[in-house]
Design a protein around this motif. Structure first.
Motif, short mmCIF file in Angstrom:
data_model
loop_
_atom_site.label_atom_id
_atom_site.label_comp_id
_atom_site.label_asym_id
_atom_site.label_seq_id
_atom_site.Cartn_x
_atom_site.Cartn_y
_atom_site.Cartn_z
N GLN A 65 -4.14 8.20 3.43
CA GLN A 65 -3.67 8.53 2.08
C GLN A 65 -2.19 8.17 1.93
N ALA A 84 -2.02 4.50 1.70
CA ALA A 84 -2.48 4.07 0.37
C ALA A 84 -1.42 4.37 -0.67
N GLU A 85 -0.79 5.54 -0.57
CA GLU A 85 0.28 5.88 -1.53
C GLU A 85 1.46 4.93 -1.37
N GLU A 128 1.31 1.84 -0.20
CA GLU A 128 0.87 0.55 -0.74
C GLU A 128 0.91 0.58 -2.27
N ALA A 129 0.49 1.68 -2.87
CA ALA A 129 0.51 1.81 -4.33
C ALA A 129 1.94 1.80 -4.84
N ALA A 161 3.20 -1.74 -4.52
CA ALA A 161 2.63 -2.56 -5.59
C ALA A 161 3.30 -2.23 -6.92
N LYS A 162 3.56 -0.93 -7.14
CA LYS A 162 4.22 -0.51 -8.37
C LYS A 162 5.64 -1.07 -8.44
#
Length: 191
Positions: free
Chosen positions: A25, A28-29, A31-32, A35-36
């Motif tokens: 998680q 993933a956060e 990576e998010a 990406a943001k």
């Protein structure tokens, strides 16, 4: 005992699974978020590029309008200058035409008997006026040269006075220096 060993292994596996879940998680956060950030960076770069293009276009437009205004102003000034020069040229030509007509009229009549003066705007009158102007210019030049000579003489006197004052000050300083040097040289034996 072996039955008890299994539940103990199950508990750490659940903790490991939970830890793996939390790590995935977090990954993933991250990576998010990455990406943001990349999306935001791309957006800001595109916005900056559009702003630069807009600024360049606006600056070009302002320069074009400014040049147009300057050309319009210069055009008006030049037209006024041309009008003034045209009027001046017309007056000069009228004056010269009048002088030619007077000269031609006097040549045909032989002049006025008993009149020793040159009529205005005749070649003789113009030559006389030219000689008078040359004499006036010569007097002004002599006066200017005389005043320049007086100024030069005054400046030389002033410079001589300043040089004498300077020489006197240098002499005084040399005398004081020699007196101090003798005092120091004479005092060395006392040490």
């Amino acid at each position: 005992s072996p039955a008890m060993a299994r539940p103990r292994r199950a508990a750490p596996t659940a903790a490991e699974a939970e830890l793996l879940l939390l790590q995935s998680q977090a990954l993933a956060e991250e990576e998010a978020a990455k990406a943001k950030r990349e999306l935001l960076t791309r957006f800001l770069q595109e916005k900056l590029s559009r702003e630069e293009q807009s600024s360049t276009w606006g600056l070009h437009k302002v320069r074009t309008l400014w040049r147009s205004a300057q050309r319009k102003t210069k055009d008006q000034e030049l037209r006024q200058d041309i009008e003034v020069l045209s009027q001046t040229f017309s007056r000069v030509m009228d004056c010269k035409d009048g002088a030619i007509e007077v000269a031609a009229g006097l040549a045909g009549r032989g002049g006025v008997p008993g009149d020793t003066r040159d009529p205005p705007n005749t070649p003789q009158a113009l030559v006389r006026e030219l000689k008078e102007a040359e004499e006036q210019q010569s007097r002004a030049l002599r006066s200017h040269l005389h005043l320049t000579d007086q100024l030069l003489h005054l400046q030389r006197c002033r410079l001589r006075y300043l040089e004498e004052g300077f020489s006197a000050q240098v002499g005084t300083l040399k005398a004081e220096f020699e007196a101090e040097r003798c005092g120091i040289s004479g005092g060395e034996g006392e040490w």
